[in-house]
Write an enzyme that holds these catalytic residues in place. Structure first.
Site, PDB file in Angstrom:
ATOM      1  N   GLY A  74       0.821  -1.206   0.000  1.00 51.59           N
ATOM      2  CA  GLY A  74       0.000   0.000   0.000  1.00 51.59           C
ATOM      3  C   GLY A  74       0.856   1.258   0.000  1.00 51.59           C
ATOM      4  O   GLY A  74       0.524   2.259  -0.641  1.00 51.59           O
ATOM      5  N   GLN A 184      -7.873   0.599   3.903  1.00 49.18           N
ATOM      6  CA  GLN A 184      -8.738   0.155   5.016  1.00 49.18           C
ATOM      7  C   GLN A 184     -10.200   0.021   4.602  1.00 49.18           C
ATOM      8  O   GLN A 184     -11.011  -0.503   5.364  1.00 49.18           O
ATOM      9  CB  GLN A 184      -8.636   1.136   6.200  1.00 49.18           C
ATOM     10  CG  GLN A 184      -7.237   1.266   6.777  1.00 49.18           C
ATOM     11  CD  GLN A 184      -6.765   0.028   7.554  1.00 49.18           C
ATOM     12  OE1 GLN A 184      -7.549  -0.874   7.883  1.00 49.18           O
ATOM     13  NE2 GLN A 184      -5.472  -0.041   7.838  1.00 49.18           N
ATOM     14  N   SER A 204      -4.284  -2.950  -0.430  1.00 54.87           N
ATOM     15  CA  SER A 204      -3.136  -3.764  -0.029  1.00 54.87           C
ATOM     16  C   SER A 204      -3.595  -5.131   0.476  1.00 54.87           C
ATOM     17  O   SER A 204      -4.460  -5.223   1.346  1.00 54.87           O
ATOM     18  CB  SER A 204      -2.397  -3.001   1.079  1.00 54.87           C
ATOM     19  OG  SER A 204      -1.262  -3.711   1.490  1.00 54.87           O
ATOM     20  N   ALA A 205      -2.988  -6.198  -0.082  1.00 48.40           N
ATOM     21  CA  ALA A 205      -3.502  -7.556   0.140  1.00 48.40           C
ATOM     22  C   ALA A 205      -3.436  -8.030   1.589  1.00 48.40           C
ATOM     23  O   ALA A 205      -4.264  -8.828   2.015  1.00 48.40           O
ATOM     24  CB  ALA A 205      -2.738  -8.533  -0.755  1.00 48.40           C
ATOM     25  N   HIS A 206      -2.459  -7.531   2.360  1.00 44.03           N
ATOM     26  CA  HIS A 206      -2.316  -8.104   3.708  1.00 44.03           C
ATOM     27  C   HIS A 206      -3.374  -7.601   4.683  1.00 44.03           C
ATOM     28  O   HIS A 206      -3.407  -8.028   5.834  1.00 44.03           O
ATOM     29  CB  HIS A 206      -0.900  -7.888   4.257  1.00 44.03           C
ATOM     30  CG  HIS A 206      -0.572  -6.498   4.680  1.00 44.03           C
ATOM     31  ND1 HIS A 206      -0.482  -6.111   5.995  1.00 44.03           N
ATOM     32  CD2 HIS A 206      -0.278  -5.393   3.952  1.00 44.03           C
ATOM     33  CE1 HIS A 206      -0.139  -4.831   6.067  1.00 44.03           C
ATOM     34  NE2 HIS A 206      -0.011  -4.371   4.843  1.00 44.03           N
ATOM     35  N   CYS A 330       6.724   5.598  15.749  1.00 45.42           N
ATOM     36  CA  CYS A 330       7.958   6.035  15.081  1.00 45.42           C
ATOM     37  C   CYS A 330       9.077   5.053  15.364  1.00 45.42           C
ATOM     38  O   CYS A 330       8.918   4.112  16.126  1.00 45.42           O
ATOM     39  CB  CYS A 330       8.321   7.475  15.403  1.00 45.42           C
ATOM     40  SG  CYS A 330       7.987   8.012  17.048  1.00 45.42           S
TER      41      CYS A 330
END
Ligand code: PLP
Length: 384
Positions: A74, A184, A204-206, A330
Site C-alpha cells: 500500500g 482500510q 493492499s492484500a495483507h 515512530c
C-alpha cells in the site's frame, strides 16, 4: 490464528495469511517460477498467471485489466499515486495538492516531500468532530491550479468512511486528479472504481488475509501519471522491477475470497466489536473516538481511556497476550499522538490516552469479552 492464547485485535495493522490462499500461492514459488517478462516458456507461463490475477482484480473492482498495477504494498501504491499524479499534472501547469487531514503517512509524507522539494502547495482538508472531511471546504477550495485531491476511503485510525464520491466530483469539476487510498476500505466495502469516480485507487492484500508486500494500484486509463520506480519496462512501462507473481496470485485469490465472504464477515466482525464496546464502556472514564456510530468500517474501534497513557496500557496488554495499537509508531518504538485524532479535535493528551482496536474474522465472542475485561483491569491499575 495460532500464537497460542494470545488475542489479536490489530487487524488494521495486518491480518494472517489465509491457509487456503497460501495453498493457492505455493506452486508459484517453486513450480511456475519464471520471470513474467522473460521471453521463453517459463516466462510466458508466469505472465499467463499474472494476467489472470490482474484480470480477476480488475473484474472485482470494475476496472479494465490494463488499469491495474501491482506494487510492493500500500505504501508504494500511495507514493506512486501521489508523486505520479502530481508530477504529471505539474507539466500541465498545476501545483496544488489537497489531502485530507486523516491520510496515512504514505500519502502525507509523499505530499510533504513534494511541497518541500518540488514547489507544490499542499493544503489539508479539515475533519469534523465525527472524523469525516469537510466536503464544503474542499468544494470551495479547489481551483484551476489544483493538481491532485487525495481522500482516503476509510480512516485507518477512526474507521470513519469518507465521502469519496463527492470529493471525486469536487476534484473533477476543476479537472484535477482524484486519488483514494482504499487500504482500510477495500477489506469491507468493494471499491467500484466507476461508481466512486476514482482516477487512482490503492489497496493492499495483507489487510484482507492475503500476502504482505503486495499492493494494488488502479489508474484509470487517460489519467496523467508518471512512473515512480525506474528500470525495466515491466507493468506496461509504469513500474519497473521483476513482478511479484506469487504476490499477485495471493492478492487476487484473497480479494475474491474476501468479497465472497464480505457480508457475512462484516456482520460477524461488527457483532464482535459491539460486544467489546459494550464491555469496555462499563468503565466510566472510557470514551469512543470513532467506530461506534456514523458510517464506519465494521472492524475498527478507537477508544480513549482518560488518564491512562496508551503506551503503558499497550505494554501491559502485550504482557497479558493482547495486541492492539495506538497512533503511528515512530522508529524508536515511541508512540506519537495520532494526527487523525488531533485533526478530529482531540487534545494531545487525549490522543495519548487512545488505543485502536481492530477485529477480524478469527476473533471469537469469548476472547473479545475476556480481552475487554483484562484491559479494564489493567487500565484501572494504571489510573490508581
Ligand atoms: N494506507 C492506509 C490507510 C493504511 O492503513 C496502510 C497500512 O496500514 C497503508 C496505506 C500502507 O499499506 P502497506 O502496509 O501495504 O504498505
Amino acid at each position: 490464528m495460532s500464537e497460542n492464547k494470545k488475542i489479536y485485535l490489530d487487524h488494521a495493522a495486518t491480518t494472517p495469511l489465509d491457509e487456503e490462499i497460501l495453498q493457492k500461492m505455493l506452486p508459484y514459488f517453486t513450480q511456475v517460477f519464471g520471470n513474467a517478462n522473460s521471453q521463453h516458456a517459463f516466462g510466458r507461463s508466469a505472465m499467463a498467471i499474472l494476467d489472470d490475477a490482474r484480470a480477476k482484480i480488475a473484474e472485482l473492482i470494475n476496472a479494465a485489466d490494463n488499469e491495474i498495477f501491482f506494487t510492493s504494498g500500500g505504501t508504494e501504491a500511495d507514493n506512486f499515486a501521489v508523486f505520479g499524479a502530481a508530477r504529471a499534472q505539474k507539466q500541465l501547469g498545476r501545483n496544488k495538492i489537497f489531502i485530507s487531514a486523516l491520510e496515512h503517512s504514505a500519502v502525507r509524507e509523499s505530499a510533504a516531500y513534494l511541497a518541500e522539494s518540488e514547489g507544490f502547495v499542499v493544503k489539508e482538508i479539515p475533519v469534523n468532530e465525527n472524523g469525516v472531511i469537510d466536503i464544503e471546504f474542499l468544494k470551495n477550495a479547489v481551483d484551476e491550479k489544483t493538481a491532485l485531491v487525495a481522500v482516503m476511503g476509510a480512516s485507518n485510525e477512526l474507521g470513519t468512511i469518507q465521502p469519496i464520491k463527492e470529493a471525486a466530483a469536487a476534484a473533477h469539476r476543476v479537472k484535477a486528479t482524484f486519488f483514494t487510498d482504499c487500504v482500510q476500505y477495500a477489506p469491507y466495502i468493494v471499491p467500484n472504481v466507476k461508481e466512486l469516480g476514482a482516477d487512482i485507487l490503492s489497496f493492499s492484500a495483507h489487510k484482507f488475509y492475503g500476502p504482505k508486500g503486495t499492493g494494488i494500484l488502479y489508474i484509470k486509463n487517460g489519467t496523467p501519471t508518471e512512473r515512480l520506480i525506474v528500470g525495466g519496462e515491466q507493468e506496461n512501462g509504469m513500474r519497473a522491477g521483476t513482478v511479484n507473481v506469487v504476490g499477485a496470485v495471493g492478492a487476487a485469490a484473497a480479494y475474491e475470497k474476501a468479497i465472497a465472504q464480505m457480508s457475512e464477515s462484516n456482520e460477524k466482525i461488527g457483532r464482535i466489536k459491539e460486544l467489546f464496546l459494550r464491555e469496555i464502556t462499563r468503565l466510566p472514564y472510557v470514551h469512543i473516538n470513532g467506530g461506534d456510530e456514523g458510517e464506519c468500517v465494521p472492524s475498527l474501534l478507537n477508544v480513549r481511556f482518560d488518564g491512562v497513557d496508551n503506551s503503558s496500557l499497550l505494554a501491559l496488554m502485550d504482557m497479558n497476550g493482547i495486541a492492539a495499537s495506538a497512533g503511528a509508531a515512530c522508529s524508536g518504538g515511541d508512540v506519537r499522538p495520532s494526527h487523525a485524532l488531533i485533526a478530529k479535535g482531540l487534545t494531545e493528551e487525549q490522543a495519548k490516552n487512545s488505543i485502536r482496536f481492530s477485529f477480524g474474522k478469527h476473533n471469537t465472542e469469548e476472547e473479545v469479552i475476556a480481552a475487554a475485561r483484562t484491559i479494564a483491569a489493567l487500565a484501572d491499575k494504571l489510573r490508581r
